[in-house]
Scaffold this motif. Structure first.
Motif, short mmCIF file in Angstrom:
data_model
loop_
_atom_site.label_atom_id
_atom_site.label_comp_id
_atom_site.label_asym_id
_atom_site.label_seq_id
_atom_site.Cartn_x
_atom_site.Cartn_y
_atom_site.Cartn_z
N ARG A 1 -5.42 74.02 3.15
CA ARG A 1 -5.82 73.34 1.46
C ARG A 1 -5.68 71.89 1.73
NH1 ARG A 1 -0.51 75.06 -1.60
NH2 ARG A 1 -1.53 74.85 -3.31
N ARG A 2 -6.30 71.29 0.77
CA ARG A 2 -5.98 70.18 0.74
C ARG A 2 -4.58 69.15 1.10
NH1 ARG A 2 -8.74 70.54 -4.74
NH2 ARG A 2 -10.82 70.62 -3.91
N ALA B 1 6.30 63.98 -10.06
CA ALA B 1 5.16 63.19 -10.06
C ALA B 1 4.62 64.25 -8.93
CB ALA B 1 5.23 61.83 -9.24
N LEU B 2 5.43 64.99 -8.43
CA LEU B 2 3.81 65.45 -6.96
C LEU B 2 3.90 67.03 -7.46
CD1 LEU B 2 6.95 64.37 -4.02
CD2 LEU B 2 3.50 63.96 -5.03
N THR B 3 3.28 67.50 -8.65
CA THR B 3 2.97 68.70 -9.23
C THR B 3 1.87 67.88 -9.91
OG1 THR B 3 4.91 68.95 -10.76
CG2 THR B 3 5.40 69.61 -8.85
N PRO B 4 0.72 68.86 -10.56
CA PRO B 4 0.52 69.98 -9.06
C PRO B 4 0.03 69.71 -7.69
CG PRO B 4 -1.35 69.46 -10.82
CD PRO B 4 0.51 68.71 -11.35
N HIS B 5 -0.38 70.36 -6.55
CA HIS B 5 -0.16 70.76 -5.47
C HIS B 5 -1.20 69.20 -5.84
CE1 HIS B 5 -0.85 70.74 -1.88
NE2 HIS B 5 -2.58 71.02 -1.02
N ALA C 1 -0.36 65.99 -6.32
CA ALA C 1 0.79 65.31 -5.35
C ALA C 1 -0.25 65.04 -4.05
CB ALA C 1 1.55 66.70 -4.67
N VAL C 2 -1.52 65.52 -3.38
CA VAL C 2 -2.21 64.83 -2.71
C VAL C 2 -2.64 63.65 -3.14
CG1 VAL C 2 -3.92 65.83 -0.40
CG2 VAL C 2 -2.06 67.35 -1.66
N GLU C 3 -2.98 63.24 -4.09
CA GLU C 3 -3.65 62.28 -4.67
C GLU C 3 -3.12 61.42 -4.40
OE1 GLU C 3 -6.48 64.36 -8.17
OE2 GLU C 3 -4.93 62.73 -9.00
N LEU C 4 -1.70 61.26 -4.76
CA LEU C 4 -0.81 60.30 -4.65
C LEU C 4 0.03 59.84 -3.45
CD1 LEU C 4 2.02 58.36 -6.16
CD2 LEU C 4 2.94 60.92 -6.20
#
Length: 678
Positions: free
Chosen positions: A150-151, A251-255, A258-261
């Motif tokens: 997944r990402r 700030a790490l939800t949703p998945h 989190a990947v954006e951050l």
């Protein structure tokens, strides 16, 4: 021999006295000039609402870590891991600096973790005592960093770099730190997190450190922040070279969010700055040398912009080695037709780097996005139909600037130049046409046209380099002469003449100046005011004439009363005192700057050398005062236990670049205290 380069501050510097007169409080106490030397750490702070970030600078030498504030804006090119020397004034524990002297040889040898190859990442889950543990599981954090199904950061880097970079590593924790930390204590938080896991982790196996921590009770100024590149991190395994990023767990939800951050902060760790938009109003691109309106996070097609999952922009990929040289075609003054492959495709031409004007350092970067893969497919659809264009010039530095080729719409979700459209640069001979777009390629034609000359009125802009001066002074001005003819026109020659108040003089200005079409030149104008000038506001400028048409530009300057220097007034209490051996005596000193109102601020230093071998403690070493300003400080002398009798204490006040302007002596009678007879 040590190789060093001076990085001057980017913004125009205001003379210290003038800036102090405008901005400093009337009794500002600042310490004398000093310098710090050590390893630099640069931290980019991304606020929860991504509008404007800021950078923080720290210099570490041994166990000492100090913050540096650049008075006139940070120099360009600073990175974590560089060995620097900064010089300035110490204030409230910080160094207010003018620039940074970078040892380029030491920086190159220290900063060994780069953007290519497998990045070894350690993610530390840190919780604070007395606070609930964040709801993230170790597996959820592992997936956002390392998942291959997944990402994730690993998958994003692998796709965007075409396999040149990915990351592997471990998630450890949760570990409870020794106390709760605020978001302004991130260095101490890192030290505590490293100490908490040190017994379980071999830090020599990692070059990327991510610290996931709870939202403090008082809130947090960032969602994430990151060091710009790598630097030394102290561990029980010794000093390791690694980057650091701090991430707020909430700030790490949703998945996907989190990947954006994570990909954004990890981009800073790779030395990338933000992906911005550059708006020129009704034009896609304005006059060379003009900045336009910048939205720092405005690019919604790059994860370095406002939170999204788009690829890093082509010029940023190229800078960190994620585009092969064969994948970039440089176009410099020669017409041609090119086919760009989608950025996610395997192989092919991925970017056009097109010089805007002959001999300039202004480039347009063209790339082609398609809804391929799991990242680009999340973007707005308009960009899949044409060329996405970024601009690189002196303003861009290490970021990226997206241009809008549909300026007639207010949105930045539709910036691509679409098939059938031709953009003719109004300020150069460059012409860009998108011929066709398919799922496998974008055909683009580049031409440097021979267009008809269109003459336009020229402009003269004048700027005073200081807001005030005085009779007998030498005010300086900067003149910008702009030739707005279309690019195909021949250069024009302008007849120049100064515009001065009656009785003023100036250095010789050229009687004429030739300027190329769609270009500009800067001229300096040094003027001289008579000693008889009456205080007031005056206009100074330049006229430029071409073919009988004259344009004038002026700037205003305030002439203040001439500076008349006068000795300061100083009062000291007490003049004499009796004290016991081994005690302290304190004098209260008030100093008033009696210079006339037209004078600059004055720096006063305080000195005392008598009695010999008596320790002296100052509340302040010196003070910067405006005319009429006053300041009170204390001087404390420690009387040795062996001292007896009468002693002379001296005090001198020294005016910077002038000498001693006041001195006096005082008396201390040292005697054993009387004791009552039994």
């Amino acid at each position: 021999m040590v190789s060093a380069v001076w990085l001057a501050a980017c913004s125009a510097q205001v003379p210290e006295a003038d800036e102090a007169r405008d901005a400093s409080p009337p009794h500002e106490a600042v310490s004398r000039e000093t310098s710090w030397e050590g390893e630099l750490e640069v931290v980019v702070v991304d606020p929860p609402a991504p509008v404007a970030s800021w950078e923080e600078y720290f210099v570490t030498e041994g166990r000492q870590r100090r913050q540096v504030v650049f008075e006139h804006g940070a120099p360009a090119g600073l990175r974590s891991g560089q060995r620097v020397k900064v010089q300035g004034r110490e204030k409230h524990g910080q160094l207010v600096a003018q620039g940074a002297d970078v040892d380029t040889h030491a920086a190159a040898s220290l900063n060994t973790c780069g953007p290519l190859g497998v990045q070894r990442s350690l993610v530390i889950l840190a919780e604070f005592p007395g606070m609930p543990r964040p709801g993230l599981t170790s597996q959820a954090v592992h997936d956002m960093f390392f998942s291959t199904t997944r990402r994730s950061l690993a998958d994003y880097w692998s796709e965007v770099s075409e396999g040149r970079t990915t990351t592997t590593g471990d998630v450890v924790g949760w570990y409870t730190l020794d106390r709760a930390y605020s978001c302004s204590e991130t260095s101490a938080m890192r030290d505590a997190a490293v100490q908490a896991v040190d017994a379980d982790v071999d830090f020599t196996q990692y070059d990327r450190i991510f610290i996931v921590h709870p939202m403090p009770q008082e809130g947090c100024r960032y969602s994430g922040q990151a060091t710009l590149s790598c630097g030394s991190v102290q561990t029980q395994d010794g000093a390791v070279t690694a980057s650091t990023a701090w991430l707020v767990a909430e700030a790490l939800t949703p998945h996907d969010r989190a990947v954006e951050l994570v990909t954004h902060e990890a981009g800073h760790n790779l030395s990338l700055h933000h992906a911005s938009t550059r708006d020129f109003g009704t034009e896609a691109l304005g006059l060379p040398g003009t900045q336009g309106a910048l939205d720092e996070y405005g690019d919604v097609f790059s994860t370095m912009g406002r939170w999204n999952l788009g690829h890093y922009a082509a010029p940023q990929k190229a800078r960190i080695g994620w585009l092969a040289a064969s994948s970039v075609a440089e176009v410099d003054g020669v017409d041609g037709t090119f086919t760009l492959a989608p950025v996610v495709a395997s192989g092919g031409l991925k970017a056009l780097k097109v010089r805007r004007r002959p001999g300039s350092s202004d480039w347009l970067w063209l790339e082609y996005r398609q809804p391929m893969g799991v990242y680009e497919s999340t973007l707005g659809s308009q960009v899949f139909g044409g060329a996405l264009v970024h601009y690189v010039d002196a303003v861009t530095m290490d970021g990226s600037h997206l241009l809008d080729f549909t300026p007639q719409t207010p949105s930045w979700t539709d910036p691509a130049l679409l098939p059938g459209a031709t953009w003719d640069d109004p300020y150069s001979t460059l012409s860009v046409t998108v011929d066709a777009a398919t799922s496998v390629g974008l055909t683009v034609s580049i031409a440097y046209r021979q267009a008809a000359c269109v003459r336009a009125p020229h402009e003269v802009q004048v700027t005073s380099l200081a807001p005030t001066d005085w009779p007998g002074g030498r005010p300086e001005f900067e003149v910008l002469l702009i030739n707005r003819d279309s690019p195909s026109c021949a250069p024009s020659t302008f007849q120049l003449a100064t515009l001065l108040p009656q009785g003023w003089g100036s250095d010789r200005v050229p009687t004429q100046r030739t300027v190329a079409a769609s270009s500009s030149v800067y001229l300096g104008l040094q003027t001289y005011t008579p000693y008889t000038t009456v205080p007031g506001t005056y206009s100074v400028g330049l006229s430029a004439t071409r073919d009988g048409h004259t344009v004038q530009g002026t700037a205003s300057i305030d002439i203040l009363a001439r500076c008349v220097l006068a000795p300061p007034t100083v009062t000291v209490s007490p003049q004499s005192v009796t004290a016991a051996p081994g005690t302290d005596v304190t004098w209260t000193v008030s100093v008033t700057n009696n210079d006339a109102g037209g004078c600059d601020w004055v720096w006063y230093d305080f000195y005392s050398s008598l009695p010999a071998r008596w320790d002296t403690d100052w509340s302040d070493w010196g003070v910067n005062l405006p005319p009429g300003g006053a300041f009170t400080f204390t001087m404390t002398k420690s009387i040795p236990s062996t001292a007896r009798g009468s002693h002379t204490v001296d005090l001198s006040i020294v005016k910077d670049e002038y000498g001693t302007v006041w001195s006096d002596t005082f008396t201390v009678d040292v005697a054993e205290p009387l004791t009552r007879a039994r």
